[in-house]
Design a protein around this motif. Sequence first.
Motif, mmCIF file in Angstrom:
data_model
loop_
_atom_site.group_PDB
_atom_site.id
_atom_site.type_symbol
_atom_site.label_atom_id
_atom_site.label_comp_id
_atom_site.label_asym_id
_atom_site.label_seq_id
_atom_site.Cartn_x
_atom_site.Cartn_y
_atom_site.Cartn_z
ATOM 1 N N LEU A 15 0.821 -1.214 0.000
ATOM 2 C CA LEU A 15 0.000 0.000 0.000
ATOM 3 C C LEU A 15 0.854 1.263 0.000
ATOM 4 O O LEU A 15 0.501 2.267 -0.628
ATOM 5 C CB LEU A 15 -0.926 0.012 1.220
ATOM 6 C CG LEU A 15 -2.026 -1.054 1.274
ATOM 7 C CD1 LEU A 15 -2.802 -0.929 2.587
ATOM 8 C CD2 LEU A 15 -2.973 -0.942 0.084
ATOM 9 N N LYS A 16 1.984 1.210 0.696
ATOM 10 C CA LYS A 16 2.826 2.401 0.852
ATOM 11 C C LYS A 16 3.759 2.638 -0.326
ATOM 12 O O LYS A 16 4.139 3.775 -0.602
ATOM 13 C CB LYS A 16 3.659 2.273 2.130
ATOM 14 C CG LYS A 16 2.838 2.292 3.414
ATOM 15 C CD LYS A 16 3.727 2.036 4.619
ATOM 16 C CE LYS A 16 2.925 1.979 5.900
ATOM 17 N NZ LYS A 16 3.777 1.645 7.077
ATOM 18 N N ASN A 17 4.143 1.562 -0.992
ATOM 19 C CA ASN A 17 5.169 1.668 -2.034
ATOM 20 C C ASN A 17 4.712 0.959 -3.308
ATOM 21 O O ASN A 17 4.606 -0.267 -3.335
ATOM 22 C CB ASN A 17 6.483 1.059 -1.524
ATOM 23 C CG ASN A 17 7.602 1.138 -2.548
ATOM 24 O OD1 ASN A 17 7.447 1.716 -3.626
ATOM 25 N ND2 ASN A 17 8.736 0.544 -2.208
ATOM 26 N N LYS A 18 4.461 1.729 -4.355
ATOM 27 C CA LYS A 18 3.960 1.138 -5.602
ATOM 28 C C LYS A 18 5.000 0.235 -6.274
ATOM 29 O O LYS A 18 4.653 -0.595 -7.125
ATOM 30 C CB LYS A 18 3.518 2.225 -6.574
ATOM 31 C CG LYS A 18 4.644 3.115 -7.074
ATOM 32 C CD LYS A 18 4.113 4.147 -8.050
ATOM 33 C CE LYS A 18 5.238 5.015 -8.606
ATOM 34 N NZ LYS A 18 4.728 6.015 -9.573
ATOM 35 N N ASN A 19 6.262 0.357 -5.888
ATOM 36 C CA ASN A 19 7.319 -0.477 -6.458
ATOM 37 C C ASN A 19 7.652 -1.687 -5.572
ATOM 38 O O ASN A 19 8.605 -2.421 -5.854
ATOM 39 C CB ASN A 19 8.577 0.357 -6.671
ATOM 40 C CG ASN A 19 8.370 1.455 -7.699
ATOM 41 O OD1 ASN A 19 7.757 1.228 -8.744
ATOM 42 N ND2 ASN A 19 8.866 2.654 -7.416
ATOM 43 N N HIS A 20 6.879 -1.868 -4.501
ATOM 44 C CA HIS A 20 7.137 -2.988 -3.586
ATOM 45 C C HIS A 20 6.959 -4.321 -4.301
ATOM 46 O O HIS A 20 5.957 -4.540 -4.990
ATOM 47 C CB HIS A 20 6.177 -2.910 -2.403
ATOM 48 C CG HIS A 20 6.219 -4.112 -1.510
ATOM 49 N ND1 HIS A 20 7.305 -4.404 -0.711
ATOM 50 C CD2 HIS A 20 5.304 -5.115 -1.292
ATOM 51 C CE1 HIS A 20 7.063 -5.520 -0.040
ATOM 52 N NE2 HIS A 20 5.861 -5.964 -0.375
ATOM 53 N N LYS A 21 7.917 -5.220 -4.145
ATOM 54 C CA LYS A 21 7.805 -6.573 -4.698
ATOM 55 C C LYS A 21 7.156 -7.464 -3.642
ATOM 56 O O LYS A 21 7.761 -7.769 -2.610
ATOM 57 C CB LYS A 21 9.182 -7.120 -5.086
ATOM 58 C CG LYS A 21 9.128 -8.515 -5.705
ATOM 59 C CD LYS A 21 10.487 -8.937 -6.203
ATOM 60 C CE LYS A 21 10.483 -10.375 -6.718
ATOM 61 N NZ LYS A 21 9.471 -10.598 -7.760
ATOM 62 N N ALA A 22 5.936 -7.868 -3.888
ATOM 63 C CA ALA A 22 5.168 -8.634 -2.904
ATOM 64 C C ALA A 22 5.824 -9.972 -2.594
ATOM 65 O O ALA A 22 6.410 -10.619 -3.469
ATOM 66 C CB ALA A 22 3.745 -8.866 -3.410
ATOM 67 N N ALA A 23 5.716 -10.384 -1.345
ATOM 68 C CA ALA A 23 6.271 -11.667 -0.910
ATOM 69 C C ALA A 23 5.423 -12.830 -1.404
ATOM 70 O O ALA A 23 5.895 -13.961 -1.457
ATOM 71 C CB ALA A 23 6.365 -11.694 0.615
ATOM 72 N N TYR A 24 4.185 -12.530 -1.760
ATOM 73 C CA TYR A 24 3.262 -13.579 -2.194
ATOM 74 C C TYR A 24 2.863 -13.338 -3.643
ATOM 75 O O TYR A 24 2.464 -12.243 -4.018
ATOM 76 C CB TYR A 24 2.011 -13.595 -1.307
ATOM 77 C CG TYR A 24 2.338 -13.842 0.140
ATOM 78 C CD1 TYR A 24 2.571 -15.132 0.614
ATOM 79 C CD2 TYR A 24 2.433 -12.782 1.037
ATOM 80 C CE1 TYR A 24 2.892 -15.362 1.943
ATOM 81 C CE2 TYR A 24 2.742 -12.999 2.370
ATOM 82 C CZ TYR A 24 2.972 -14.289 2.815
ATOM 83 O OH TYR A 24 3.292 -14.511 4.136
ATOM 84 N N GLU A 25 2.962 -14.376 -4.438
ATOM 85 C CA GLU A 25 2.644 -14.258 -5.856
ATOM 86 C C GLU A 25 1.189 -14.646 -6.102
ATOM 87 O O GLU A 25 0.409 -14.866 -5.182
ATOM 88 C CB GLU A 25 3.570 -15.168 -6.680
ATOM 89 C CG GLU A 25 3.428 -16.640 -6.334
ATOM 90 C CD GLU A 25 4.242 -17.534 -7.256
ATOM 91 O OE1 GLU A 25 3.975 -18.747 -7.263
ATOM 92 O OE2 GLU A 25 5.122 -17.039 -7.974
ATOM 93 N N GLY A 26 0.838 -14.723 -7.362
ATOM 94 C CA GLY A 26 -0.471 -15.239 -7.750
ATOM 95 C C GLY A 26 -1.622 -14.355 -7.314
ATOM 96 O O GLY A 26 -1.512 -13.128 -7.246
ATOM 97 N N GLU A 27 -2.736 -14.998 -6.987
ATOM 98 C CA GLU A 27 -3.966 -14.271 -6.697
ATOM 99 C C GLU A 27 -3.896 -13.435 -5.424
ATOM 100 O O GLU A 27 -4.688 -12.507 -5.234
ATOM 101 C CB GLU A 27 -5.158 -15.235 -6.610
ATOM 102 C CG GLU A 27 -5.103 -16.257 -5.509
ATOM 103 C CD GLU A 27 -4.355 -17.522 -5.890
ATOM 104 O OE1 GLU A 27 -4.526 -18.522 -5.173
ATOM 105 O OE2 GLU A 27 -3.601 -17.511 -6.894
#
Length: 260
Positions: A88-100
């Motif tokens: 939510l805070k960083n549009k470039n954040h690489k999420a730890a969880y993929e997929g849905e």
Amino acid sequence: MKRISVICGFLMSMCLSAQKIEVLNFATFHMGKTPDAVKVSFDPQSEKSQKEVFEIAKLLAEFKPTVICVELVPAENEKIQNDYHSFLKNKNHKAAYEGEVSLLAYQIGKLANVKKIYGIDEQETGQYNYRIGDQLKNQVDNITYKRFITTFIEGFKKQENLSVKEKLIDYNKESTLQDLIIANADILTYVSTAGHFEGADEAAKYYRRNLRMYSNLNQIPLSENDRVLIISGATHAAFFSEFLKRSPKYQSVNVFDYLK
């Protein structure tokens, strides 16, 4: 007096019904790596795929959920929350969880201003052998399982050229949900050797997993004002659909009020 009692009982039931927590139970295919036997062709890195999923996210965000549940184990809830808030805070954040989880749940959460995302998966019920029907020798009935599974898989192969939205519409149909329960559990009751219950015992493991997932949902602190969105693999959604129909706590919301 009898008429008054009937009216009072009716009004009381209406009040109880009004207090139920609304739940939108959404069935999806896994949009990342999955051990599932039937996999859907989907490239999570594709810009086209991401745009298609985002359009679904916008539709489901109209439900205005206050809580989202995903197919991750509750032991990871703190990690999920931290990852979601970083997203939510960083549009470039690489999420730890993929997929849905990141493609759909996080996007809906952002659009609907959701504060909490919970995992409700369960992975401790032991190895579930959904392929026992292909492996067990000397079966009493060696026709019913194979006939159903062959037809079932052929049906899913026909979806390959559909758009993401078209696939998800099909996944959420009542007929598809019922077929998924049969394919992943009930059909195994036809798989056995004389006097034994090999297939039924495997099906029981899967029923148990889904019951435990539903129990995980029931352990989330919720108020009457909450609106819950569950995003899970279609077979889990199929089980949840059955549980929600009989729930004294939840009111199931029609997916197709939003998935238009």
